[in-house]
Design an enzyme around this catalytic site. Sequence first.
Site, PDB file in Angstrom:
ATOM      1  N   LYS A  25       3.320  17.678 -36.230  1.00  0.00           N
ATOM      2  CA  LYS A  25       4.363  18.404 -35.489  1.00  0.00           C
ATOM      3  C   LYS A  25       3.843  19.569 -34.644  1.00  0.00           C
ATOM      4  CE  LYS A  25       8.269  17.342 -38.473  1.00  0.00           C
ATOM      5  NZ  LYS A  25       9.450  17.949 -39.090  1.00  0.00           N
ATOM      6  N   ASP A  36      15.612  19.303 -35.036  1.00  0.00           N
ATOM      7  CA  ASP A  36      16.014  19.789 -36.364  1.00  0.00           C
ATOM      8  C   ASP A  36      17.144  20.820 -36.274  1.00  0.00           C
ATOM      9  OD1 ASP A  36      14.331  18.202 -37.872  1.00  0.00           O
ATOM     10  OD2 ASP A  36      12.685  19.637 -37.804  1.00  0.00           O
TER      11      ASP A  36
END
Length: 287
Positions: free
Chosen positions: A71, A108
């Site tokens: 990520k 997210d």
Amino acid sequence: MRITGTTRLAGIMGWPVTHSRSPVLHSFWLDETGIDGAYLPLPVRPQHIEQALRSLPILGFRGCNLTVPHKRAAFSVVDRVEPLARRIGAINTIVIGPDGSIEGRNTDAFGFRENLLDMVPDWSPRAGPAVILGAGGAARAIVAALADAGVAEIRIVNRTLDRAASLAHDLSTPKVTISISSWDEVDTALRDAGLLVNATSLGMAGEPALMLDLSSLPPATPVVDIVYVPLETDLLAAARRRGHPVVDGLGMLLHQGRPGFEAWFGAPVRVTPKLRDVILATLAAAQ
Ligand code: ATR
């Protein structure tokens, strides 16, 4: 699902990737929408992430998700980073443009917000300060979501204060005050809170329990846990006993997949009780 010559391709890169629920999630939506698409697990070693991402447009992929440990590494590879992903400091979704360019996004914060609105529709950003336990990647996305939703004060409680301080530094805006506290000060932080979120891994199966005295939290304040194994954590059980609205961690996981699906496969999708049951069954099977 039948693969054809025109099947649209996406997937998830991780190392390891076998634990990921995203292939089941996206396959559910592909079946539901009848779209000619496939979403594949892509086991990519850390040292190969650049080659793997650069291969996506060459192989005709529409994009992919990224999970541990890619990520952050993706920042130095992609052609463009959406500002929200830059603020959060993590890329979890890659979208390939029509010109073959590679864009990094973070979904997210979207997942957290949509799940909260779904489960506690009457929560208001003006309900009072939000207390976030944790200062890792998940906490950063949640703080960004709450700041963008209009919460004026966010209190971070974390074991490592340096980490909380860098979160506060990176995510502060003129419209939000972010303060940091140690666990010793959590009771004071909870006193007039309008939202409590556990964004640590405490309470997850195999991790230490989260022992929190909720007696100073106002009775109507919603309590959210990002942990979804188990679905009902000790924190949520304690909050439920005291009558707080509670939100488990599965919904955030499901909602964060929606923007990627829409970008790659061109159709909006929803999080339904049936989808929750399908993913819960895969979690139970892994226990
Ligand atoms: P994620 O990306 O899922 O947020 P992470 O970045 O590893 O994962 O963050 C984990 C969070 O859980 C951190 O806030 C961590 O606290 P530290 O910053 O002090 O490490 C918190 N956490 C994990 N184990 C903990 C423990 N035993 N006690 C207190 N906090 C813990």
